[in-house]
Each structure stands twice: as C-alpha cells, then as structure tokens.
Design a protein around this motif. Structure first.
Motif, mmCIF file in Angstrom:
data_model
loop_
_atom_site.group_PDB
_atom_site.id
_atom_site.type_symbol
_atom_site.label_atom_id
_atom_site.label_comp_id
_atom_site.label_asym_id
_atom_site.label_seq_id
_atom_site.Cartn_x
_atom_site.Cartn_y
_atom_site.Cartn_z
ATOM 1 N N THR A 243 -0.398 -5.646 -2.349
ATOM 2 C CA THR A 243 -1.885 -6.468 -2.558
ATOM 3 C C THR A 243 -1.672 -6.912 -4.062
ATOM 4 N N VAL A 244 -1.544 -5.958 -4.976
ATOM 5 C CA VAL A 244 -1.567 -6.202 -6.570
ATOM 6 C C VAL A 244 -0.294 -7.145 -6.625
ATOM 7 N N GLY A 245 0.846 -6.896 -6.363
ATOM 8 C CA GLY A 245 1.987 -7.666 -6.557
ATOM 9 C C GLY A 245 1.713 -9.065 -5.945
ATOM 10 N N LYS A 246 1.181 -9.225 -4.865
ATOM 11 C CA LYS A 246 0.995 -10.490 -4.391
ATOM 12 C C LYS A 246 -0.081 -11.452 -5.252
ATOM 13 N N GLU A 247 -1.164 -10.680 -5.712
ATOM 14 C CA GLU A 247 -1.903 -11.344 -6.712
ATOM 15 C C GLU A 247 -1.443 -11.731 -7.794
ATOM 16 N N LEU A 248 -0.671 -10.680 -8.544
ATOM 17 C CA LEU A 248 0.237 -10.814 -9.895
ATOM 18 C C LEU A 248 1.015 -12.299 -9.614
ATOM 19 N N SER A 249 1.706 -12.271 -8.529
ATOM 20 C CA SER A 249 2.549 -13.336 -8.316
ATOM 21 C C SER A 249 1.978 -14.551 -8.282
ATOM 22 N N ARG A 250 0.716 -14.870 -7.571
ATOM 23 C CA ARG A 250 0.064 -15.899 -7.624
ATOM 24 C C ARG A 250 -0.684 -16.338 -8.821
ATOM 25 N N LEU A 251 -1.050 -15.471 -9.683
ATOM 26 C CA LEU A 251 -1.517 -15.781 -11.136
ATOM 27 C C LEU A 251 -0.509 -16.109 -12.129
ATOM 28 N N THR A 252 0.708 -15.506 -12.040
ATOM 29 C CA THR A 252 1.884 -15.678 -13.073
ATOM 30 C C THR A 252 2.806 -16.781 -12.653
ATOM 31 N N GLY A 253 2.852 -16.925 -11.317
ATOM 32 C CA GLY A 253 4.147 -17.897 -10.641
ATOM 33 C C GLY A 253 5.401 -17.097 -10.503
ATOM 34 N N MET A 254 5.416 -15.700 -10.940
ATOM 35 C CA MET A 254 6.595 -14.995 -10.617
ATOM 36 C C MET A 254 6.568 -14.627 -9.423
ATOM 37 N N PRO A 255 8.008 -14.811 -8.659
ATOM 38 C CA PRO A 255 8.063 -14.726 -7.179
ATOM 39 C C PRO A 255 8.104 -12.962 -6.752
ATOM 40 N N LEU A 256 7.302 -12.682 -5.802
ATOM 41 C CA LEU A 256 7.195 -11.357 -5.365
ATOM 42 C C LEU A 256 8.483 -10.862 -4.533
ATOM 43 N N LEU A 257 9.087 -9.927 -4.544
ATOM 44 C CA LEU A 257 10.190 -9.414 -4.035
ATOM 45 C C LEU A 257 9.501 -8.006 -3.382
ATOM 46 N N ASP A 258 9.488 -7.929 -2.232
ATOM 47 C CA ASP A 258 9.211 -6.558 -1.356
ATOM 48 C C ASP A 258 10.217 -5.699 -0.880
ATOM 49 N N MET A 259 10.631 -4.665 -1.405
ATOM 50 C CA MET A 259 11.841 -4.138 -0.923
ATOM 51 C C MET A 259 11.842 -3.724 0.382
ATOM 52 N N ASP A 260 10.617 -3.252 1.068
ATOM 53 C CA ASP A 260 10.613 -2.834 2.562
ATOM 54 C C ASP A 260 10.762 -4.162 3.240
ATOM 55 N N SER A 261 10.172 -5.104 2.896
ATOM 56 C CA SER A 261 10.550 -6.458 3.638
ATOM 57 C C SER A 261 11.934 -6.929 3.647
ATOM 58 N N ILE A 262 12.541 -6.792 2.380
ATOM 59 C CA ILE A 262 13.849 -7.241 2.234
ATOM 60 C C ILE A 262 14.691 -6.224 3.275
ATOM 61 N N ILE A 263 14.592 -5.056 3.065
ATOM 62 C CA ILE A 263 15.220 -4.013 4.223
ATOM 63 C C ILE A 263 15.230 -4.424 5.581
ATOM 64 N N GLU A 264 13.647 -4.697 5.996
ATOM 65 C CA GLU A 264 13.404 -4.968 7.263
ATOM 66 C C GLU A 264 14.297 -6.391 7.715
#
Ligand code: S3P
Length: 191
Positions: free
Chosen positions: A26-47
C-alpha cells in the motif's frame, strides 16, 4: 501533501521491508504514485514468472523453494544488465530478510526502509487474508508473535531506517519515508 515529490536516488531503488500486513504494498503504491518511480513487487514478479500464486508455490514446492526464488530474484535485480531495479520502489515479501545473503544484497542495492508494526495491528490487517500460507493456522497470535520476534533483529540488520507505522495512516508513513529517503540520497551524493 506539502513536500516536493521527486527524489534523485542516483538510479537506486527505495526498498520496503517488514512483516506481512506492515503496509509495504500500500505504501509502495502511494509513494510510486507521488514520485513517479515504478513499483516492483517481488511477490508479484515471482508469481508472474512461475504462473502460480504464492500459496500454490508453497503448496507445490515448499517454503524453501520460495526462499530460493526470492534470492534468485534479488541477485537478478542487483546484477543483471537488464535489471529493472534502478530508480524504483521495491516491495518485498515479509520473509525476504531470513537469508543472510538477501540482507546483504538488499543493503547494497538501495535504501532499505523497515515498516515496523505491532503484532496486534498485523493480526487485524491480515485477518481476512487467505493468500499468506504462513498465516493459515488457528493460532495466528502465537505464529505472528513468534515471526515478529525472530525477524525483528533481521529487519534491523537489513534496514537503513525504521518507521513505526502502527499508529500512522498511509500518507503519514509515505511522508516520513519520502523525507528520510530524500535526506539519505542527498547525504549519499555529497560523500
Ligand atoms: C511471507 C510474506 C508474504 C509472502 C509469503 C511469505 C513471509 O509477503 O512473501 O507469503 O514469510 O512473511 P507479504 O509480506 O507481502 O505478505
């Protein structure tokens, strides 16, 4: 929010670690939205790589195999010329700190922030979660307490900074995280 949104991370990622339910995604998504930095979610990448959910990976191949996949992904993020890590935000799985090698990679790779949270808040936030194999147990309080106790020193070792998130809302955590990252990378650039 009052702060300047962009952060010059000198091409390095901001990495979120902490227990299940600590708010990394949740925090990663919000920080990504605010900074424009892409979010990489390790669990999602593995899945995505395996075409299986985390519970299916645990069920079919066991936790040890999942831990090996986490290490392989971290090695790729650190070493590969095609690594997407760069100036990204990386959300990790709660157990990523269990292997010493992972803790070393995380700290070399970027700015590591531990989202710390109490057992009570984890229990509340994960009460309806069915996608966390380690919490599929009748005695969730005991299991979560034990995991927190075992892992606290490992999070501490891996992190550059700790934010106690239990009494904060998402935006307060994002603001604290943003300020600390900005300070870290500014001091990093003058070293
Ligand atoms: C785990 C946390 C999960 C996931 C897996 C194992 C753990 O990720 O990686 O179920 O050992 O704490 P989240 O922390 O995103 O829930």
């Amino acid at each position: 929010m009052s702060f300047c949104k962009t952060i010059d991370t000198h091409g390095r990622p901001i990495i979120l670690i902490g227990m299940m339910g600590s708010g990394k995604t949740t925090v990663g998504k919000e920080l990504s939205r605010l900074t424009g930095m892409p979010l990489l979610d390790m669990d999602s990448i593995i899945e995505e790589q395996l075409g299986k959910s985390i519970p299916e990976i645990f069920r079919d191949s066991g936790e040890a195999h999942f831990r090996a996949l986490e290490t392989a992904l971290l090695r790729y993020l650190e070493e590969s010329p095609t690594s997407p890590a760069g100036a990204s935000i990386i959300s990790t799985g709660g157990g990523v700190v269990l292997r010493p090698e992972n803790r070393h990679i995380l700290k070399r790779l970027g700015y590591v922030v531990w989202l710390d949270v109490t057992v009570e808040v984890i229990i509340e936030r994960t009460s309806r979660s069915s996608n966390r194999p380690l919490l599929q147990t009748p005695d969730r309080f005991e299991v979560i307490s034990r995991l927190c106790e075992q892992r606290a020193p490992l999070y501490e070792e891996a992190a550059h900074f700790r934010i106690e998130t239990s009494s904060c809302d998402v935006l307060q955590v994002v603001e604290a995280l943003h300020a600390s990252a900005k300070q870290y990378f500014e001091s990093f650039s003058t070293r």
